[in-house]
Design a protein around this motif. Structure first.
Motif, PDB file in Angstrom:
ATOM      1  N   TRP B   7       0.722  -1.210  -0.076  1.00 44.20           N
ATOM      2  CA  TRP B   7       0.081  -0.026  -0.030  1.00 44.20           C
ATOM      3  C   TRP B   7       1.026   1.174   0.028  1.00 44.20           C
ATOM      4  O   TRP B   7       1.919   1.119   0.938  1.00 44.20           O
ATOM      5  N   LEU B  42      -3.777  -1.306  -7.985  1.00 47.08           N
ATOM      6  CA  LEU B  42      -5.566  -0.890  -7.496  1.00 47.08           C
ATOM      7  C   LEU B  42      -5.386   0.580  -6.855  1.00 47.08           C
ATOM      8  O   LEU B  42      -4.501   0.894  -6.136  1.00 47.08           O
ATOM      9  N   ARG B  43      -6.556   1.213  -7.084  1.00 46.28           N
ATOM     10  CA  ARG B  43      -6.790   2.209  -6.270  1.00 46.28           C
ATOM     11  C   ARG B  43      -8.223   2.213  -5.488  1.00 46.28           C
ATOM     12  O   ARG B  43      -9.216   1.857  -6.077  1.00 46.28           O
ATOM     13  N   ASN B  44      -8.174   2.473  -4.330  1.00 47.08           N
ATOM     14  CA  ASN B  44      -9.142   2.604  -3.421  1.00 47.08           C
ATOM     15  C   ASN B  44     -10.459   3.227  -4.051  1.00 47.08           C
ATOM     16  O   ASN B  44      -9.985   4.620  -4.229  1.00 47.08           O
ATOM     17  N   THR B  45     -11.400   3.088  -4.230  1.00 48.08           N
ATOM     18  CA  THR B  45     -12.581   3.656  -4.912  1.00 48.08           C
ATOM     19  C   THR B  45     -13.210   4.945  -4.075  1.00 48.08           C
ATOM     20  O   THR B  45     -14.073   5.716  -4.731  1.00 48.08           O
ATOM     21  N   ARG B  50     -11.999   4.504   3.981  1.00 48.30           N
ATOM     22  CA  ARG B  50     -12.287   4.110   5.356  1.00 48.30           C
ATOM     23  C   ARG B  50     -11.134   3.328   6.111  1.00 48.30           C
ATOM     24  O   ARG B  50     -11.199   2.848   7.172  1.00 48.30           O
ATOM     25  N   THR B  51     -10.351   2.917   5.052  1.00 45.96           N
ATOM     26  CA  THR B  51      -9.115   2.080   5.549  1.00 45.96           C
ATOM     27  C   THR B  51      -7.874   2.780   6.217  1.00 45.96           C
ATOM     28  O   THR B  51      -7.857   3.797   5.831  1.00 45.96           O
ATOM     29  N   PRO B  52      -7.321   2.016   7.277  1.00 46.57           N
ATOM     30  CA  PRO B  52      -6.227   2.649   7.782  1.00 46.57           C
ATOM     31  C   PRO B  52      -5.011   2.733   7.076  1.00 46.57           C
ATOM     32  O   PRO B  52      -3.876   3.055   7.483  1.00 46.57           O
ATOM     33  N   LEU B  53      -5.249   1.942   5.728  1.00 43.75           N
ATOM     34  CA  LEU B  53      -3.952   1.859   4.678  1.00 43.75           C
ATOM     35  C   LEU B  53      -3.933   2.962   3.659  1.00 43.75           C
ATOM     36  O   LEU B  53      -4.869   3.529   3.231  1.00 43.75           O
ATOM     37  N   ARG B  55      -4.028   4.892   0.039  1.00 45.36           N
ATOM     38  CA  ARG B  55      -4.851   4.704  -0.927  1.00 45.36           C
ATOM     39  C   ARG B  55      -4.718   3.653  -2.212  1.00 45.36           C
ATOM     40  O   ARG B  55      -5.499   3.157  -2.677  1.00 45.36           O
ATOM     41  N   HIS B  57      -2.630   0.528  -4.079  1.00 49.45           N
ATOM     42  CA  HIS B  57      -2.470  -0.858  -3.623  1.00 49.45           C
ATOM     43  C   HIS B  57      -1.855  -1.689  -4.738  1.00 49.45           C
ATOM     44  O   HIS B  57      -2.190  -1.589  -5.841  1.00 49.45           O
ATOM     45  N   HIS B  96       3.910   0.564   2.719  1.00 51.22           N
ATOM     46  CA  HIS B  96       3.659  -0.348   3.869  1.00 51.22           C
ATOM     47  C   HIS B  96       3.518  -1.651   3.176  1.00 51.22           C
ATOM     48  O   HIS B  96       2.579  -1.958   2.082  1.00 51.22           O
ATOM     49  N   VAL B  97       4.003  -2.673   3.522  1.00 52.29           N
ATOM     50  CA  VAL B  97       3.961  -4.290   2.987  1.00 52.29           C
ATOM     51  C   VAL B  97       3.692  -5.148   3.993  1.00 52.29           C
ATOM     52  O   VAL B  97       4.140  -4.967   5.352  1.00 52.29           O
TER      53      VAL B  97
END
Lengths: 105, 105
Positions: B7, B42-45, B50-53, B55, B57, B96-97
């Motif tokens: 991420w 990937l990209r958070n839509t 809401r993720t602690p990670l 945007r 991925h 972050h991995v």
């Protein structure tokens, strides 16, 4: 392609093979009915995961938002506390989901 | 199969298409040399995830731990601040991995 990654823990007292078997059975039912395209079930290899997310990870793929909507409605119609999904609710805790768009790669 | 999900955010001022292009170029170089098996970007839509990670991925797949070790050594030999990887270091932040084992599905 829409990626629907889910992180989760197993409830206290749920044996791993049994709990993950229940999750796998549910996800397999979604691909068998073609509501979902594919799934993978993953486990963090770290003894003490450094992640802020739960230990288990299910990657579920849907064609697009419309396919996800259809699958959600179908599940709501079946009832989330019944059948395969109900069995999952019984063993899983700390459920966390995000939705990701796959970018061209 | 070993899943190596990363991420990340892009550094302030880095334009998305350009920054992700740099990441894609690096990941493609790993699959071209067969150090990695496959990747997805990937990209958070969510507008406000809401993720602690972070945007973005990147899902990278390696055959097993040995393949990951070989790829890590090869990258260390090339130098992490040089070439494709160096370009990634210039545009990415909040890296972050985790490492996940694929369970039978």
């Amino acid at each position: 392609m829409l990626h629907y990654p889910v992180w989760f823990d197993l409830k206290p007292g749920v044996e791993e093979a049994s709990g993950l078997g229940t999750v796998r059975e549910f996800l397999a039912s979604l691909t068998q009915t073609e509501e979902a395209n594919a799934f993978r079930l993953l486990r963090n290899t770290g003894e003490r995961p450094r992640t802020p997310l739960p230990r288990y990870h299910a990657l579920v793929e849907f064609t697009d938002q419309a396919a996800l909507d259809i699958a959600m409605k179908a599940q709501a119609t079946r009832g989330i506390f019944h059948g395969f999904h109900g069995a999952v609710v019984d063993v899983v805790s700390n459920f966390h989901v995000e939705i990701f768009d796959a970018l061209d790669s």
